[in-house]
Design a protein around this motif. Structure first.
Motif, PDB file in Angstrom:
ATOM      1  N   LEU A 151     -23.553  22.798  -7.017  1.00 56.33           N
ATOM      2  CA  LEU A 151     -22.530  23.375  -6.150  1.00 56.33           C
ATOM      3  C   LEU A 151     -21.286  23.774  -6.932  1.00 56.33           C
ATOM      4  N   GLY A 152     -21.495  24.309  -8.136  1.00 59.03           N
ATOM      5  CA  GLY A 152     -20.388  24.789  -8.948  1.00 59.03           C
ATOM      6  C   GLY A 152     -19.612  23.715  -9.668  1.00 59.03           C
ATOM      7  N   PRO A 179     -20.280  17.010   3.235  1.00 58.49           N
ATOM      8  CA  PRO A 179     -20.200  16.211   2.011  1.00 58.49           C
ATOM      9  C   PRO A 179     -21.578  15.953   1.398  1.00 58.49           C
ATOM     10  N   VAL A 180     -21.605  15.971   0.076  1.00 55.92           N
ATOM     11  CA  VAL A 180     -22.814  15.690  -0.702  1.00 55.92           C
ATOM     12  C   VAL A 180     -22.462  14.616  -1.722  1.00 55.92           C
ATOM     13  N   LEU A 181     -23.182  13.512  -1.701  1.00 53.61           N
ATOM     14  CA  LEU A 181     -22.951  12.407  -2.631  1.00 53.61           C
ATOM     15  C   LEU A 181     -23.853  12.587  -3.845  1.00 53.61           C
ATOM     16  N   VAL A 182     -23.290  12.437  -5.044  1.00 53.63           N
ATOM     17  CA  VAL A 182     -24.065  12.604  -6.274  1.00 53.63           C
ATOM     18  C   VAL A 182     -23.782  11.430  -7.197  1.00 53.63           C
ATOM     19  N   VAL A 183     -24.843  10.804  -7.695  1.00 46.90           N
ATOM     20  CA  VAL A 183     -24.728   9.764  -8.709  1.00 46.90           C
ATOM     21  C   VAL A 183     -25.570  10.208  -9.897  1.00 46.90           C
ATOM     22  N   ASN A 184     -24.925  10.443 -11.035  1.00 47.51           N
ATOM     23  CA  ASN A 184     -25.611  10.861 -12.259  1.00 47.51           C
ATOM     24  C   ASN A 184     -25.618   9.693 -13.229  1.00 47.51           C
ATOM     25  N   GLY A 185     -26.799   9.139 -13.481  1.00 49.07           N
ATOM     26  CA  GLY A 185     -26.909   7.958 -14.327  1.00 49.07           C
ATOM     27  C   GLY A 185     -26.628   8.246 -15.786  1.00 49.07           C
ATOM     28  N   VAL A 186     -26.439   7.185 -16.565  1.00 47.49           N
ATOM     29  CA  VAL A 186     -26.168   7.343 -17.994  1.00 47.49           C
ATOM     30  C   VAL A 186     -27.427   7.707 -18.764  1.00 47.49           C
ATOM     31  N   SER A 222     -31.066   5.526 -14.242  1.00 40.03           N
ATOM     32  CA  SER A 222     -31.764   6.538 -15.039  1.00 40.03           C
ATOM     33  C   SER A 222     -32.136   7.679 -14.101  1.00 40.03           C
ATOM     34  N   GLY A 223     -31.548   8.827 -14.337  1.00 41.16           N
ATOM     35  CA  GLY A 223     -31.792   9.955 -13.455  1.00 41.16           C
ATOM     36  C   GLY A 223     -30.614  10.193 -12.534  1.00 41.16           C
ATOM     37  N   ARG A 224     -30.873  10.923 -11.474  1.00 43.86           N
ATOM     38  CA  ARG A 224     -29.803  11.305 -10.561  1.00 43.86           C
ATOM     39  C   ARG A 224     -30.257  11.110  -9.122  1.00 43.86           C
ATOM     40  N   VAL A 225     -29.311  10.796  -8.255  1.00 43.45           N
ATOM     41  CA  VAL A 225     -29.574  10.702  -6.824  1.00 43.45           C
ATOM     42  C   VAL A 225     -28.572  11.610  -6.117  1.00 43.45           C
ATOM     43  N   VAL A 226     -29.099  12.511  -5.298  1.00 44.36           N
ATOM     44  CA  VAL A 226     -28.275  13.417  -4.500  1.00 44.36           C
ATOM     45  C   VAL A 226     -28.502  13.066  -3.034  1.00 44.36           C
ATOM     46  N   GLY A 227     -27.461  12.676  -2.339  1.00 44.10           N
ATOM     47  CA  GLY A 227     -27.585  12.278  -0.942  1.00 44.10           C
ATOM     48  C   GLY A 227     -26.804  13.202  -0.024  1.00 44.10           C
ATOM     49  N   ILE A 228     -27.467  13.735   0.994  1.00 43.54           N
ATOM     50  CA  ILE A 228     -26.804  14.550   2.023  1.00 43.54           C
ATOM     51  C   ILE A 228     -27.013  13.818   3.343  1.00 43.54           C
ATOM     52  N   PRO A 229     -26.110  12.919   3.710  1.00 44.96           N
ATOM     53  CA  PRO A 229     -26.330  12.110   4.911  1.00 44.96           C
ATOM     54  C   PRO A 229     -26.433  12.926   6.187  1.00 44.96           C
ATOM     55  N   GLU A 271     -31.664  26.641  -1.454  1.00 43.75           N
ATOM     56  CA  GLU A 271     -31.402  27.283  -2.733  1.00 43.75           C
ATOM     57  C   GLU A 271     -30.324  26.566  -3.538  1.00 43.75           C
ATOM     58  N   ASN A 272     -29.320  26.028  -2.873  1.00 46.44           N
ATOM     59  CA  ASN A 272     -28.192  25.437  -3.595  1.00 46.44           C
ATOM     60  C   ASN A 272     -28.394  23.969  -3.961  1.00 46.44           C
ATOM     61  N   ILE A 273     -29.249  23.259  -3.216  1.00 43.85           N
ATOM     62  CA  ILE A 273     -29.392  21.820  -3.478  1.00 43.85           C
ATOM     63  C   ILE A 273     -30.851  21.414  -3.682  1.00 43.85           C
ATOM     64  N   ILE A 274     -31.715  21.734  -2.730  1.00 44.09           N
ATOM     65  CA  ILE A 274     -33.079  21.198  -2.763  1.00 44.09           C
ATOM     66  C   ILE A 274     -33.825  21.622  -4.026  1.00 44.09           C
ATOM     67  N   ARG A 275     -33.683  22.863  -4.432  1.00 46.57           N
ATOM     68  CA  ARG A 275     -34.401  23.340  -5.624  1.00 46.57           C
ATOM     69  C   ARG A 275     -33.937  22.668  -6.909  1.00 46.57           C
ATOM     70  N   ARG A 276     -32.826  21.967  -6.877  1.00 43.23           N
ATOM     71  CA  ARG A 276     -32.328  21.270  -8.072  1.00 43.23           C
ATOM     72  C   ARG A 276     -32.922  19.872  -8.201  1.00 43.23           C
ATOM     73  N   CYS A 277     -33.803  19.484  -7.270  1.00 44.65           N
ATOM     74  CA  CYS A 277     -34.345  18.126  -7.239  1.00 44.65           C
ATOM     75  C   CYS A 277     -35.820  18.111  -7.636  1.00 44.65           C
ATOM     76  N   ASP A 278     -36.264  16.946  -8.115  1.00 41.90           N
ATOM     77  CA  ASP A 278     -37.672  16.734  -8.463  1.00 41.90           C
ATOM     78  C   ASP A 278     -38.428  16.064  -7.325  1.00 41.90           C
ATOM     79  N   MET A 279     -37.729  15.217  -6.564  1.00 41.59           N
ATOM     80  CA  MET A 279     -38.336  14.457  -5.474  1.00 41.59           C
ATOM     81  C   MET A 279     -37.409  14.518  -4.274  1.00 41.59           C
TER      82      MET A 279
END
Length: 463
Positions: A151-152, A179-186, A222-229, A271-279
């Motif tokens: 999302l830019g 709102p979109v919650l994003v956690v990007n792991g180390v 490890s990895g990322r979690v994107v949450g759209i409640p 297009e803006n969020i779902i396609r950026r995910c693996d699962m």
């Protein structure tokens, strides 16, 4: 840690104002082989009033695996990666926010402190030259994560943040971003997306995502979690399942830039969020006045999806290939491993259902190597179900004799319909031995009303 007393205030605050500056009130192995039986059998299709059709896995056709193990490795060709997902350049670096805090406060970027070598270690080795001692092989360090652009905004490794998604369908001066919650792991790993309230009256998924995402520590992920409640924000604000144009959003994916309101929202999200995910785990509940046992809906003929379901611990799996327009179907078609999670009923917050959902997502992340926790696995699951709806044959008031999740036998009385005028009572009996995986709550019903959803254990080909 989650404070249950703040759940109600969380939802009220979220309905009043949702934005980047708002408080965290927002916080949804084997492949199935071909049957090989030459005798043709009728496909059993159970009409699900709440969301989708459920099919008999033994009668449906398996798909080929979408990729071999070698092909599942990350693509090293940068040109191919750019072509796979159109990614807009980041316009800013997202601030690191502690999602557990009610009021977001800036925090310095996480740093990794490496231990200094112990003093005198080399001297001890030189003091005993005659002693040959094999040094233990050091454990390989996990691959470090890279920044994640969504999302830019560029989300740095080891950080968590809130972003804003806007489908651009409201009056510009009055629009409210979602709102979109994003956690990007180390550490590097897969990207898991969680979506809730695609139907605006389904509250359990909102709370499942909030608890799951807010409990993550980016420095141990490890990895990322994107949450759209809350995907369907207009529906949520109106306590409605549908969009303002009275369409069901979960029938319009992957959407269209120039289509209906529902098409445009679906296209923007996809297009803006779902396609950026693996699962992807898309979380739902039963429809109005119906409740569901916590369960997964999954296309078990897809080998990748079948393997994916094994990470959810003790959660039943109902085979369903999905329907055109559903988020799950569109995501699987796009190569994203996806299941639908059903838990409870609409318009309600149900603690037991929420706990089951959070537990299953924690189990999934542990299974995928995203987190490391002491997790006690339950009895071997999942169990695959065929299913059928038992319908009322008379009008009246429904009184149930069984509870959700109960095991029932063929011919057993599940409940009865009482006619308040004639005093007649009409029993509803089970047509098979199985388990209650969905049911209507007690209410006034008409003849033909779907009252009980019976799941029967099915043999999975190849197991």
């Amino acid at each position: 840690m989650f404070d249950a007393s703040r759940t109600t205030s969380f939802l009220l605050a979220l309905a009043a104002a949702l934005g980047l500056a708002s408080p965290p009130a927002l916080a949804e192995d084997s492949a199935a082989n071909a049957p090989g039986e030459t005798a043709a059998k009728a496909i059993l299709v159970a009409e699900l009033a709440e969301d989708e059709d459920v099919e008999d896995i033994e009668q449906s056709e398996p798909l080929e695996s979408t990729a071999t193990e070698a092909e599942q490795e990350p693509d090293t060709d940068p040109d191919a990666s750019e072509q796979a997902v159109r990614e807009e350049p980041a316009q800013r670096v997202a601030p690191h926010i502690d999602l557990k805090e009610v009021v977001p406060e800036p925090a310095p970027s996480a740093t990794v402190t490496r231990p200094e070598p112990e003093a005198g270690a080399e001297d001890e080795t030189e003091a005993a030259p005659d002693t040959v001692q094999a040094a233990p092989e050091p454990e390989p360090e996990p691959e470090k994560a890279s920044s994640f652009t969504l999302l830019g905004s560029e989300v740095m490794p080891g950080t968590s943040t809130r972003l804003a998604w806007s489908p651009g369908i409201q009056i510009a001066g009055l629009s409210q971003p979602t709102p979109v919650l994003v956690v990007n792991g180390v550490n590097a790993g897969p990207t898991l997306c969680l979506t809730g309230a695609v139907h605006g009256d389904e509250l359990n998924g909102i709370e499942i995502i909030r608890r799951t995402v807010y409990d993550l520590n980016p420095e141990k992920l490890s990895g990322r979690v994107v949450g759209i409640p809350i995907v369907n924000l207009p529906g949520f604000q109106q306590a409605s399942r549908y969009l303002p144009d009275r369409r069901d959003l979960n029938r319009h994916f992957p959407g269209s830039e120039t289509g209906s309101l529902a098409d445009r929202i679906a296209h923007s999200l996809f297009e803006n969020i779902i396609r950026r995910c693996d699962m992807l785990v898309d979380i739902h509940t039963g429809s109005l006045k119906r409740t569901n046992l916590p369960q997964l809906r999954a296309d078990m003929n897809n080998p990748d999806v079948a393997r994916f379901t094994r990470g959810f611990d003790r959660m039943a799996v109902v085979h369903s290939s999905g329907s055109a327009g559903m988020l799950r179907t569109a995501a699987v078609d796009a190569g994203i491993t996806t299941v639908t999670m059903e838990a409870g009923e609409s318009h309600r917050i149900q603690e037991h259902q929420i706990e089951a959902g959070v537990n299953s997502l924690t189990s999934l992340m542990e299974k995928q190597g995203m987190i490391s926790r002491m997790f006690v696995w339950g009895d071997p699951e999942p169990v695959y179900y065929d299913s059928d709806w038992i319908r009322a044959n008379h009008g009246g008031i429904l009184f149930s004799e069984v509870e959700l999740g109960a095991n029932v036998s063929e011919g057993e009385i599940l409940g009865y319909v009482a006619d308040p005028i004639t005093n007649a009572q009409h029993p509803i009996r089970s047509t098979s031995k199985g388990r209650i995986i969905g049911m209507a709550v007690d209410q006034v019903v008409m003849a033909g009303f779907a009252a009980y959803h019976i799941g029967t254990e099915a043999e999975v080909p190849g197991e």
